[in-house]
Design a protein around this motif. Structure first.
Motif, mmCIF file in Angstrom:
data_model
loop_
_atom_site.group_PDB
_atom_site.id
_atom_site.type_symbol
_atom_site.label_atom_id
_atom_site.label_comp_id
_atom_site.label_asym_id
_atom_site.label_seq_id
_atom_site.Cartn_x
_atom_site.Cartn_y
_atom_site.Cartn_z
ATOM 1 N N GLN A 126 7.805 3.623 -10.790
ATOM 2 C CA GLN A 126 7.846 3.220 -9.381
ATOM 3 C C GLN A 126 6.693 2.278 -9.042
ATOM 4 O OE1 GLN A 126 8.260 6.235 -10.515
ATOM 5 N NE2 GLN A 126 10.260 6.937 -9.788
ATOM 6 N N ILE A 127 5.527 2.534 -9.625
ATOM 7 C CA ILE A 127 4.383 1.646 -9.382
ATOM 8 C C ILE A 127 4.674 0.247 -9.927
ATOM 9 C CG2 ILE A 127 1.961 1.242 -9.965
ATOM 10 C CD1 ILE A 127 1.590 4.282 -10.006
ATOM 11 N N GLY A 128 5.234 0.194 -11.136
ATOM 12 C CA GLY A 128 5.579 -1.112 -11.702
ATOM 13 C C GLY A 128 6.626 -1.838 -10.877
ATOM 14 N N LEU A 129 7.612 -1.100 -10.352
ATOM 15 C CA LEU A 129 8.639 -1.725 -9.528
ATOM 16 C C LEU A 129 8.054 -2.268 -8.229
ATOM 17 C CD1 LEU A 129 11.648 -2.353 -9.174
ATOM 18 C CD2 LEU A 129 11.912 -0.081 -8.140
ATOM 19 N N MET A 130 7.146 -1.517 -7.614
ATOM 20 C CA MET A 130 6.517 -1.990 -6.376
ATOM 21 C C MET A 130 5.680 -3.231 -6.629
ATOM 22 S SD MET A 130 5.408 1.664 -4.691
ATOM 23 C CE MET A 130 4.581 0.875 -3.316
ATOM 24 N N LYS A 131 4.985 -3.284 -7.745
ATOM 25 C CA LYS A 131 4.222 -4.489 -8.068
ATOM 26 C C LYS A 131 5.140 -5.665 -8.345
ATOM 27 C CE LYS A 131 -0.165 -2.676 -9.784
ATOM 28 N NZ LYS A 131 -1.152 -2.718 -10.900
ATOM 29 N N ALA A 132 6.297 -5.382 -8.946
ATOM 30 C CA ALA A 132 7.219 -6.464 -9.278
ATOM 31 C C ALA A 132 7.846 -7.087 -8.035
ATOM 32 C CB ALA A 132 8.312 -5.947 -10.214
ATOM 33 N N VAL A 133 8.043 -6.303 -6.976
ATOM 34 C CA VAL A 133 8.667 -6.843 -5.760
ATOM 35 C C VAL A 133 7.650 -7.407 -4.781
ATOM 36 C CG1 VAL A 133 10.647 -5.299 -5.973
ATOM 37 C CG2 VAL A 133 8.648 -4.584 -4.648
ATOM 38 N N GLY A 134 6.380 -7.413 -5.149
ATOM 39 C CA GLY A 134 5.411 -8.111 -4.314
ATOM 40 C C GLY A 134 4.279 -7.290 -3.748
ATOM 41 N N TYR A 135 4.270 -5.995 -3.971
ATOM 42 C CA TYR A 135 3.149 -5.183 -3.485
ATOM 43 C C TYR A 135 1.926 -5.432 -4.363
ATOM 44 C CZ TYR A 135 6.138 -2.535 -0.315
ATOM 45 O OH TYR A 135 6.978 -2.168 0.706
ATOM 46 N N GLY A 136 0.820 -5.768 -3.720
ATOM 47 C CA GLY A 136 -0.399 -6.053 -4.459
ATOM 48 C C GLY A 136 -1.153 -4.793 -4.851
ATOM 49 N N PRO A 137 -2.152 -4.950 -5.700
ATOM 50 C CA PRO A 137 -2.951 -3.777 -6.107
ATOM 51 C C PRO A 137 -3.646 -3.104 -4.936
ATOM 52 C CG PRO A 137 -3.348 -5.656 -7.557
ATOM 53 C CD PRO A 137 -2.561 -6.172 -6.401
ATOM 54 N N GLU A 138 -4.014 -3.908 -3.905
ATOM 55 C CA GLU A 138 -4.717 -3.313 -2.767
ATOM 56 C C GLU A 138 -3.824 -2.330 -2.017
ATOM 57 O OE1 GLU A 138 -4.336 -6.497 -3.273
ATOM 58 O OE2 GLU A 138 -6.333 -7.217 -3.881
ATOM 59 N N ALA A 139 -2.550 -2.701 -1.815
ATOM 60 C CA ALA A 139 -1.641 -1.820 -1.079
ATOM 61 C C ALA A 139 -1.384 -0.527 -1.848
ATOM 62 C CB ALA A 139 -0.324 -2.543 -0.807
ATOM 63 N N ILE A 140 -1.175 -0.650 -3.152
ATOM 64 C CA ILE A 140 -0.908 0.549 -3.950
ATOM 65 C C ILE A 140 -2.164 1.413 -4.039
ATOM 66 C CG2 ILE A 140 -0.188 1.374 -6.219
ATOM 67 C CD1 ILE A 140 1.428 -1.176 -6.536
ATOM 68 N N THR A 141 -3.308 0.754 -4.182
ATOM 69 C CA THR A 141 -4.563 1.514 -4.230
ATOM 70 C C THR A 141 -4.803 2.254 -2.920
ATOM 71 O OG1 THR A 141 -5.517 -0.085 -5.769
ATOM 72 C CG2 THR A 141 -7.048 1.328 -4.562
ATOM 73 N N TRP A 142 -4.543 1.566 -1.798
ATOM 74 C CA TRP A 142 -4.739 2.197 -0.496
ATOM 75 C C TRP A 142 -3.788 3.377 -0.306
ATOM 76 C CZ3 TRP A 142 -7.871 3.482 2.918
ATOM 77 C CH2 TRP A 142 -7.504 3.782 4.234
ATOM 78 N N HIS A 143 -2.605 3.307 -0.896
ATOM 79 C CA HIS A 143 -1.660 4.426 -0.813
ATOM 80 C C HIS A 143 -2.248 5.679 -1.463
ATOM 81 C CE1 HIS A 143 1.987 6.812 -1.236
ATOM 82 N NE2 HIS A 143 1.766 6.869 -2.547
ATOM 83 N N TYR A 144 -2.808 5.533 -2.649
ATOM 84 C CA TYR A 144 -3.366 6.701 -3.335
ATOM 85 C C TYR A 144 -4.701 7.128 -2.725
ATOM 86 C CZ TYR A 144 0.265 6.397 -6.854
ATOM 87 O OH TYR A 144 1.476 6.400 -7.497
ATOM 88 N N VAL A 145 -5.421 6.179 -2.146
ATOM 89 C CA VAL A 145 -6.645 6.561 -1.432
ATOM 90 C C VAL A 145 -6.296 7.419 -0.221
ATOM 91 C CG1 VAL A 145 -8.549 5.673 -0.037
ATOM 92 C CG2 VAL A 145 -8.035 4.628 -2.237
ATOM 93 N N LYS A 146 -5.248 7.027 0.510
ATOM 94 C CA LYS A 146 -4.824 7.834 1.655
ATOM 95 C C LYS A 146 -4.348 9.216 1.211
ATOM 96 C CE LYS A 146 -1.935 4.789 3.258
ATOM 97 N NZ LYS A 146 -0.895 4.170 4.119
#
Length: 333
Positions: free
Chosen positions: A101-121
């Motif tokens: 799922q992380i790879g798919l989100m990065k492939a559709v345009g989500y940057g590392p900051e958005a994914i990182t902020w998700h796990y930080v939250k």
């Protein structure tokens, strides 16, 4: 306790006193006051003034506060280390499960900051739940402990002060500990490229760890060898696991230490050092005839004399009040 008039009549001290308690100012020179009191009271039989630090009650209370201060400095870091380790372990396993799922989100345009902020939250939510539970439990335990100390030490009043900045500092430290534990797991998300993340994890590369030690390995079972290879393949994980286990053991030892220390103190004082059932003290030194009279009393199995003399030890500017105890050779009690 007895009424003062009754006690004064028994000892023929009507209107007299044999003990004086003095309240001083906060910045008063205690040693100077003690010297002045000794000069005033010596003609009336004064045996010497001493400050609050030499009071037995003060020593008990001060030692208890020192113990609480030490526990407050030792136990919380252990809990924080354990919580950081648990957050790291849980988040690492969660990221492994959500790898595709992380790879798919990065492939559709989500940057590392958005994914990182998700796990930080996610980490902060876990930390906030723990902070809320800890604040409520700490407030309840604080009130209970304050009431216990007030009742045990007979304080006229003892107030449990709820300081907002203390709760804020504790919450900030707890959140930072959780984020510190999640740092490595979150960094693995940042370093993961979309193409790699969407593929299954690459199989582990095996290599020989125990070359040239075939005879030594025959002493171990295959399961033991597999466990050793697994531990040596991920040394950091092994180190962190050992650290978490050691901290858990430290918590257990710290929690049970008070019971063991009290049991050791009781055994040392009442079964090794002071084995007597009754201690009889006289105001003045007595002759050996008094010991014979006590030993002849009904029910007395053994009686031993001792003498206690208060002394003041001085060396340069240092001074300490002690008691010298003397017992006869071969004393058993």
């Amino acid at each position: 306790f007895m009424p003062r008039t009754v006690l004064a009549g028994i000892f023929d001290m009507d209107g007299a006193f044999n003990d004086v308690a003095i309240r001083t100012q906060r910045d008063a020179d205690i040693h100077a006051i003690e010297g002045a009191l000794d000069l005033v009271l010596r003609p009336f039989g004064g045996t010497g003034a001493h400050g609050r630090t030499d009071q037995i009650s003060h020593a008990f209370l001060d030692n208890e506060l020192v113990q609480l201060r030490a526990m407050a400095a030792v136990i919380p870091p252990i809990f924080l280390f354990v919580s950081a380790f648990l957050v790291n372990m849980i988040l690492s396993r969660l990221i492994v499960l959500e790898r595709e799922q992380i790879g798919l989100m990065k492939a559709v345009g989500y940057g590392p900051e958005a994914i990182t902020w998700h796990y930080v939250k996610l980490t902060l939510v876990i930390a906030l739940i723990g902070i809320a539970i800890g604040a409520g439990a700490g407030n309840w335990l604080g009130h209970g402990l304050t009431a216990l100390y007030a009742r045990f030490y007979s304080f006229p009043f003892l107030i449990f002060r709820q300081s907002l900045d203390l709760y804020a500092i504790a919450a900030a430290i707890s959140a930072l500990a959780a984020l510190a534990g999640a740092t490595r797991a979150i960094w693995s998300v940042v370093a993961l490229s979309p193409a790699v993340a969407m593929r299954p994890p690459a199989p582990v590369r095996y290599r020989t760890f125990f070359s040239g030690s075939g005879r030594l390995l025959t002493a171990f079972s295959q399961l033991t060898i597999m466990a050793l290879r697994h531990l040596m393949r991920w040394p950091l994980r092994t180190l962190l696991t050992a650290l978490g286990t050691s901290l858990a053991v430290a918590l257990l030892v710290t929690a049970l230490f008070s019971f063991d220390s009290v049991a050791f103190m009781v055994d040392t004082v009442f079964f090794r050092a002071e084995r007597q059932d009754v201690t009889l003290s006289f105001r003045l030194a007595q002759s050996p005839r008094a010991l014979q009279s006590v030993a002849a009393m009904p029910g007395v199995l053994r009686a031993e004399p001792f003498r206690v003399t208060p002394v003041i030890l001085r060396h340069n500017h240092r001074e300490r009040r002690l008691v010298i105890s003397s017992v006869p050779q071969g004393a058993d009690l």
